[in-house]
Motif scaffolding. Sequence first.
Motif, PDB file in Angstrom:
ATOM      1  N   UNK A   5       0.975  -0.920   0.201  1.00 13.34           N
ATOM      2  CA  UNK A   5       0.046   0.003  -0.076  1.00 13.34           C
ATOM      3  C   UNK A   5       0.995   1.042   0.218  1.00 13.34           C
ATOM      4  N   UNK A   6       0.353   2.199   0.231  1.00 13.93           N
ATOM      5  CA  UNK A   6       0.787   3.563  -0.814  1.00 13.93           C
ATOM      6  C   UNK A   6       0.929   4.400   1.370  1.00 13.93           C
ATOM      7  N   UNK A   7       1.348   4.572   1.828  1.00 10.56           N
ATOM      8  CA  UNK A   7       1.564   5.529   2.659  1.00 10.56           C
ATOM      9  C   UNK A   7       2.149   6.579   2.796  1.00 10.56           C
ATOM     10  N   UNK A   8       1.654   7.987   3.654  1.00 10.45           N
ATOM     11  CA  UNK A   8       0.984   8.797   3.531  1.00 10.45           C
ATOM     12  C   UNK A   8       1.696   9.141   5.380  1.00 10.45           C
ATOM     13  N   UNK A   9       2.531  10.109   5.034  1.00 15.35           N
ATOM     14  CA  UNK A   9       2.561  10.289   6.728  1.00 15.35           C
ATOM     15  C   UNK A   9       4.423  10.770   6.837  1.00 15.35           C
ATOM     16  N   UNK A  10       4.504  11.649   7.998  1.00 14.99           N
ATOM     17  CA  UNK A  10       5.866  12.106   9.258  1.00 14.99           C
ATOM     18  C   UNK A  10       7.541  11.505   9.330  1.00 14.99           C
ATOM     19  N   UNK A  11       8.280  11.463   8.537  1.00 10.47           N
ATOM     20  CA  UNK A  11       9.490  10.596   9.050  1.00 10.47           C
ATOM     21  C   UNK A  11       9.748  10.869  10.427  1.00 10.47           C
ATOM     22  N   UNK A  12       9.855  10.378  11.614  1.00  7.39           N
ATOM     23  CA  UNK A  12       9.744  10.208  12.255  1.00  7.39           C
ATOM     24  C   UNK A  12      11.143   9.553  13.014  1.00  7.39           C
ATOM     25  N   UNK A  13      11.708   9.637  14.660  1.00  5.53           N
ATOM     26  CA  UNK A  13      12.563   8.822  15.223  1.00  5.53           C
ATOM     27  C   UNK A  13      13.349   7.741  13.611  1.00  5.53           C
ATOM     28  N   UNK A  14      13.931   9.202  13.503  1.00  4.95           N
ATOM     29  CA  UNK A  14      15.074   8.353  11.954  1.00  4.95           C
ATOM     30  C   UNK A  14      16.461   7.653  11.996  1.00  4.95           C
ATOM     31  N   UNK A  15      16.305   6.887  12.474  1.00  8.03           N
ATOM     32  CA  UNK A  15      17.812   6.080  13.155  1.00  8.03           C
ATOM     33  C   UNK A  15      18.144   4.697  11.819  1.00  8.03           C
ATOM     34  N   UNK A  16      19.728   5.070  11.392  1.00  6.00           N
ATOM     35  CA  UNK A  16      20.147   4.818  10.690  1.00  6.00           C
ATOM     36  C   UNK A  16      22.119   3.919  10.964  1.00  6.00           C
ATOM     37  N   UNK A  17      21.758   2.807  11.673  1.00  6.57           N
ATOM     38  CA  UNK A  17      22.556   2.211  12.059  1.00  6.57           C
ATOM     39  C   UNK A  17      24.292   1.791  11.033  1.00  6.57           C
ATOM     40  N   UNK A  18      24.823   0.961  11.670  1.00  4.63           N
ATOM     41  CA  UNK A  18      26.052   0.672  10.889  1.00  4.63           C
ATOM     42  C   UNK A  18      25.868  -0.450   9.341  1.00  4.63           C
ATOM     43  N   UNK A  19      25.041  -0.997   9.581  1.00  3.96           N
ATOM     44  CA  UNK A  19      24.244  -1.584   8.647  1.00  3.96           C
ATOM     45  C   UNK A  19      24.038  -1.182   7.537  1.00  3.96           C
ATOM     46  N   UNK A  20      23.568   0.445   7.600  1.00  6.31           N
ATOM     47  CA  UNK A  20      23.202   1.270   6.290  1.00  6.31           C
ATOM     48  C   UNK A  20      21.165   0.877   6.514  1.00  6.31           C
ATOM     49  N   UNK A  21      20.635  -0.043   7.134  1.00  2.51           N
ATOM     50  CA  UNK A  21      19.187   0.054   7.276  1.00  2.51           C
ATOM     51  C   UNK A  21      18.582   1.287   8.106  1.00  2.51           C
ATOM     52  N   UNK A  22      17.410   1.681   7.076  1.00  4.16           N
ATOM     53  CA  UNK A  22      17.206   2.965   7.947  1.00  4.16           C
ATOM     54  C   UNK A  22      15.670   2.179   9.058  1.00  4.16           C
ATOM     55  N   UNK A  23      15.363   2.990  10.083  1.00  5.33           N
ATOM     56  CA  UNK A  23      14.136   2.884  10.741  1.00  5.33           C
ATOM     57  C   UNK A  23      14.081   3.468  10.888  1.00  5.33           C
ATOM     58  N   UNK A  24      12.496   3.911  10.954  1.00  6.98           N
ATOM     59  CA  UNK A  24      11.956   5.023  11.292  1.00  6.98           C
ATOM     60  C   UNK A  24      10.620   4.559  11.670  1.00  6.98           C
ATOM     61  N   UNK A  25      10.219   5.532  12.142  1.00  2.76           N
ATOM     62  CA  UNK A  25       8.242   5.708  12.575  1.00  2.76           C
ATOM     63  C   UNK A  25       7.041   6.358  11.431  1.00  2.76           C
ATOM     64  N   UNK A  26       6.667   6.107  10.655  1.00  3.74           N
ATOM     65  CA  UNK A  26       5.272   7.008  10.272  1.00  3.74           C
ATOM     66  C   UNK A  26       4.346   7.550  10.728  1.00  3.74           C
ATOM     67  N   UNK A  27       3.979   8.756  10.997  1.00  3.05           N
ATOM     68  CA  UNK A  27       3.011   9.303  11.515  1.00  3.05           C
ATOM     69  C   UNK A  27       2.242  10.410  10.735  1.00  3.05           C
ATOM     70  N   UNK A  28       0.818  10.766  11.178  1.00  3.56           N
ATOM     71  CA  UNK A  28       0.019  11.551  10.499  1.00  3.56           C
ATOM     72  C   UNK A  28      -0.726  12.441  12.309  1.00  3.56           C
TER      73      UNK A  28
END
Length: 463
Positions: A22-45
């Motif tokens: 699905x397409x999800x629209x939201x604001x990026x919050x609590x972005x974290x990119x560790x040494x693995x290079x993966x991006x972990x974040x939260x989408x909120x509205x």
Amino acid sequence: MWNVSELVGRVRQAVENGVGSAWVRGEVRNLRIPSSGHAYFTLGDGAAQIRAVCFRSTLRLQSVALADGMEVLAWGRVGVYEPRGDLQLVVDLLEPLTGQGALLREFEARKRRLAAEGWFSADRKRPIPSLPRAVGVVTSPTGAALRDVVQVLGRRAPGIRVVVSPASVQGDGAARELREALEAAAALPGVDVVLLVRGGGSLEDLWPFNDEDLVRAVARSPVPVITGVGHETDVTLVDFAADLRAPTPSAAAELAAGEWSRWVETLRRHEARLNQAVAARLRELRARLGAADPTRRPPRFLVDRLRLRVDGLADRAGAAVDRRVGEARQGLSGLELRLRAGDPRARLGRWRERVSQLSMRLHRGMAEGVDRRRRTVTALANRAEALGPYRVLARGYALVRDEAGRVVRDAGGCRLGQPLAVTLARGGLDVEVTGVTGPADDGARLSLGQGRGPDSGRARSRA
């Protein structure tokens, strides 16, 4: 009955089968990119949020650079992360949305509010001093911005004094520290201009410089303020309130140097011209010296003679100084001996010893006096006891008193029938006079016995 893993697995299957991608629209919050290079974040509205992950291989293909506060449109697979039971979006595509996100919206709201209050007015701007005596720098003491400022000022204005007012430049509490450091730097004597600087960073990193109280403190500063926050493209609210904005910390330092750099360049040009003139003069003198009479003694002989004379004078001066120092030391030694002799502590010790001796003599004299008086009192008590009337009564005598209590010493003064009280060594008697006898030379003597009347001759004992 279901166990937890079965229940979460069934929910994951239901979500994946029911929603899928699905397409999800939201604001990026609590972005974290560790040494693995993966991006972990939260989408909120504002009403809800979902965890999201964008793996490194996918993230490298995206045209958007993720940052907290950014509003994005994400395409991905909706599922459940079973170890935590969290709803999760595995992102395959990211597209930025029109708009700057919640932080940028807050930035614009604050900007409009502060502008309406008049803090950005051009009438408030003050000119920067052309030749400041000292420059206050408000920044992190460990950041690269401070090193850049010090390096530029050292090169462009080496005579200027740099005063650092340290503060945190990002994170919780940074805005308050920056405001306090700014006020402290502006209050220092001699500081004519203050630099508010830090290196580049994300919108979140630079957010303390958008604090409304800090903006008001910059506008109210008693000395002009130059801001140099971030890179050339970074803009913060303090830039609008400052008297002058520089694109970088180094540029802020160059602006603070003012006319110092021009004067330094002028002095350097004069220095170069002076060095050239001195070199030319030396060449001229060498040429004249080479053309002089060779029979004349060269100048080095005069220099050697003067050097020897200087050495002799130095030796004499050193000896004189040593002699004066020795005399001064002897005088100090004498004064030290006199001072020790008159030391109040020594005199106090002697007086304490004297007081102790006098105290011992006083106690000894008092004890001896008390003993003497005790012996005297004892002797007097013994004498008084020996001369007392009871000792006489104990030898067989008696003490006779009339009815008025007076001692009867003369029998002639008594009358027949007169009641008398006789005191003996032990007890006493109440008697009446029955007769008065005695020769003339011895005086009358009383005869106590039976008298006239019904009670005559009775003796009443009081024992």
